[in-house]
Design an enzyme around this catalytic site. Sequence first.
Site, PDB file in Angstrom:
ATOM      1  N   GLU A 177       0.800  -1.231   0.000  1.00 42.40           N
ATOM      2  CA  GLU A 177       0.000   0.000   0.000  1.00 42.40           C
ATOM      3  C   GLU A 177       0.832   1.279   0.000  1.00 42.40           C
ATOM      4  O   GLU A 177       0.558   2.209   0.758  1.00 42.40           O
ATOM      5  CB  GLU A 177      -0.971  -0.017   1.193  1.00 42.40           C
ATOM      6  CG  GLU A 177      -1.887  -1.243   1.173  1.00 42.40           C
ATOM      7  CD  GLU A 177      -2.787  -1.371   2.397  1.00 42.40           C
ATOM      8  OE1 GLU A 177      -2.777  -0.483   3.246  1.00 42.40           O
ATOM      9  OE2 GLU A 177      -3.497  -2.391   2.482  1.00 42.40           O
ATOM     10  N   GLU A 284      -6.470 -10.377  -1.493  1.00 44.53           N
ATOM     11  CA  GLU A 284      -7.278 -10.198  -0.269  1.00 44.53           C
ATOM     12  C   GLU A 284      -8.762 -10.108  -0.613  1.00 44.53           C
ATOM     13  O   GLU A 284      -9.482  -9.228  -0.141  1.00 44.53           O
ATOM     14  CB  GLU A 284      -6.842  -8.926   0.473  1.00 44.53           C
ATOM     15  CG  GLU A 284      -5.361  -8.907   0.808  1.00 44.53           C
ATOM     16  CD  GLU A 284      -4.918  -7.686   1.606  1.00 44.53           C
ATOM     17  OE1 GLU A 284      -5.793  -6.949   2.107  1.00 44.53           O
ATOM     18  OE2 GLU A 284      -3.706  -7.480   1.726  1.00 44.53           O
TER      19      GLU A 284
HETATM   20  O1  G3I Z   1      -3.659  -6.830  19.066  1.00 41.93           O
HETATM   21  C1  G3I Z   1      -5.001  -6.927  19.523  1.00 41.93           C
HETATM   22  C2  G3I Z   1      -5.191  -8.138  20.399  1.00 41.93           C
HETATM   23  O2  G3I Z   1      -4.342  -8.066  21.504  1.00 41.93           O
HETATM   24  C3  G3I Z   1      -6.679  -8.253  20.821  1.00 41.93           C
HETATM   25  O3  G3I Z   1      -6.885  -9.484  21.436  1.00 41.93           O
HETATM   26  C4  G3I Z   1      -7.599  -8.157  19.609  1.00 41.93           C
HETATM   27  C5  G3I Z   1      -9.045  -8.096  20.026  1.00 41.93           C
HETATM   28  O4  G3I Z   1      -9.890  -7.732  18.968  1.00 41.93           O
HETATM   29  O5  G3I Z   1      -7.271  -7.013  18.822  1.00 41.93           O
HETATM   30  C6  G3I Z   1      -5.943  -7.129  18.352  1.00 41.93           C
HETATM   31  O6  G3I Z   1      -5.493  -6.402  17.249  1.00 41.93           O
HETATM   32  C7  G3I Z   1      -6.312  -6.342  16.096  1.00 41.93           C
HETATM   33  C8  G3I Z   1      -5.750  -7.243  14.992  1.00 41.93           C
HETATM   34  O7  G3I Z   1      -6.427  -7.013  13.779  1.00 41.93           O
HETATM   35  C9  G3I Z   1      -5.908  -8.704  15.301  1.00 41.93           C
HETATM   36  O8  G3I Z   1      -7.233  -9.047  15.460  1.00 41.93           O
HETATM   37  C10 G3I Z   1      -6.296  -4.897  15.667  1.00 41.93           C
HETATM   38  O9  G3I Z   1      -6.969  -4.115  16.654  1.00 41.93           O
HETATM   39  C11 G3I Z   1      -6.962  -4.757  14.325  1.00 41.93           C
HETATM   40  O10 G3I Z   1      -6.789  -3.412  13.873  1.00 41.93           O
HETATM   41  C12 G3I Z   1      -6.323  -5.697  13.317  1.00 41.93           C
HETATM   42  O11 G3I Z   1      -6.998  -5.554  12.104  1.00 41.93           O
HETATM   43  C13 G3I Z   1      -6.372  -6.097  10.967  1.00 41.93           C
HETATM   44  C14 G3I Z   1      -6.056  -4.953   9.980  1.00 41.93           C
HETATM   45  O12 G3I Z   1      -5.487  -5.507   8.812  1.00 41.93           O
HETATM   46  C15 G3I Z   1      -5.089  -3.935  10.561  1.00 41.93           C
HETATM   47  O13 G3I Z   1      -4.919  -2.884   9.695  1.00 41.93           O
HETATM   48  C16 G3I Z   1      -7.301  -7.097  10.325  1.00 41.93           C
HETATM   49  O14 G3I Z   1      -7.454  -8.217  11.191  1.00 41.93           O
HETATM   50  C17 G3I Z   1      -6.743  -7.557   8.974  1.00 41.93           C
HETATM   51  O15 G3I Z   1      -7.705  -8.305   8.308  1.00 41.93           O
HETATM   52  C18 G3I Z   1      -6.389  -6.333   8.123  1.00 41.93           C
HETATM   53  O16 G3I Z   1      -5.818  -6.792   6.928  1.00 41.93           O
HETATM   54  C19 G3I Z   1      -5.452  -5.765   5.989  1.00 41.93           C
HETATM   55  C20 G3I Z   1      -4.240  -6.269   5.234  1.00 41.93           C
HETATM   56  O17 G3I Z   1      -3.222  -6.617   6.146  1.00 41.93           O
HETATM   57  C21 G3I Z   1      -3.742  -5.225   4.240  1.00 41.93           C
HETATM   58  N1  G3I Z   1      -4.804  -4.797   3.351  1.00 41.93           N
HETATM   59  C22 G3I Z   1      -6.052  -4.374   3.996  1.00 41.93           C
HETATM   60  C23 G3I Z   1      -6.553  -5.461   4.943  1.00 41.93           C
HETATM   61  C24 G3I Z   1      -7.874  -5.071   5.550  1.00 41.93           C
HETATM   62  O18 G3I Z   1      -7.765  -3.945   6.354  1.00 41.93           O
END
Ligand code: G3I
Length: 380
Positions: A177, A284
């Site tokens: 990105e 994705e």
């Molecule tokens: O770290 C905490 C954890 O300690 C806690 O237990 C949990 C509870 O919900 O939250 C955890 O972190 C989250 C993490 O996902 C794991 O679930 C974050 O808050 C959350 O922001 C994170 O989101 C991920 C996101 O990327 C971050 O930007 C999504 O799962 C993931 O699907 C998403 O994937 C991205 C690709 O990497 C890049 N392209 C876009 C795509 C969608 O946003």
Amino acid sequence: MFSKHYPLFGRLVTGLLTLAATASFADTGVLKDAYRDDFYIGVAINRTIAIGPTRPGFYLRRTADQVDKDIALVKEQFNQISPENDLKWSLIQPRPGADGYDFGPADAYVNFGLSNHMYIVGHTLVWHQQTPGWVFAGADPATRATRDELLQRMHDHIASVVGRYKGQVKVWDVVNEAVADNGTNLLRNSPWLQIIGPDFIDKAFEFAHEADPDAILRYNDYGLESSGKRHKLIALIQSLRQRGVPVMAIGTQTHVSVSAPSFEAEDETLTDLETLGLPIHITELDVNGARSGQNDTGADVANNSGATQGGMIDGANRRLANEYAALFRAFVKHKKSVKVVTFWGVNDAVSWRAGGRPLLFDADDKPKPAFDAVMAAAKP
Ligand code: G3I
């Protein structure tokens, strides 16, 4: 006990149990088999799936039984995996230095892929999100890292992570990105760009190539269905290639919606990307925005519960199925260049956009009408 004395009987029982566990798929078909001659059919998995239900990870809202079913579904339907989160910088190297790594979940991810004979993708090495603050900080926390400091950290991170899984992780999202969404600037104004300059992309690919010369190195981005962003990406990749930077595949994330792109628009997207002469990976995939209580055109329908009733498919499911059919018709048309198609999540319950129900399987791991549409698109 019984099987100890009657080994053949034991094997028969095991065989029947396996058959029973997979019987639901026999009825509906298997994605990876339907597309075996075309491209890998992959899925992003989370920590709970890689490690198993006995040691729950992020997705605590799944019960142990549900996790078991999710794992069975991944093994049955997919022959490629991507890590939804666990190989990102903030998770794999939360603290600075050689002692700052937490390889446990990433090792579990890679081992899951190896033991199930899957094509393993690594995601992602250099991104502006999910990168700890220390990476960009100077020795005095009130200042920022210098270009040389940040390049050194990038080098060490890539050498350690790519080096650890050399020969096992076959494809890496090296830079994620980096293209700007709007305006005339080519690149996003990220800390990477601000501190290192535009050649942060060159360096990331060079470091990754050095760490595993056989890995396929991918540039990955979203929104390439829009022609403005797509043409910026094409310009970026062309200039990288002219400088001899080892970018080897284009990742187009394809987080799309039920209303777009049409088959024609996706066909055009892939035709444009093909001019780069590199393999294309759909990295994705999910389709968002189908809401219950809508008809086929997306208009609200009074008194429509949105549920499937009397064998009829409701409007939301039909719109989702139609969009997936359009996309897969385009992927099949471009199968000479499309090498990988990865869904961003196993089912609607674990999707990052769970509320949108954007995937082929519902929260019970049952195939939705969109699954049938994807299966049908395999046999044009
Ligand atoms: O770290 C905490 C954890 O300690 C806690 O237990 C949990 C509870 O919900 O939250 C955890 O972190 C989250 C993490 O996902 C794991 O679930 C974050 O808050 C959350 O922001 C994170 O989101 C991920 C996101 O990327 C971050 O930007 C999504 O799962 C993931 O699907 C998403 O994937 C991205 C690709 O990497 C890049 N392209 C876009 C795509 C969608 O946003």
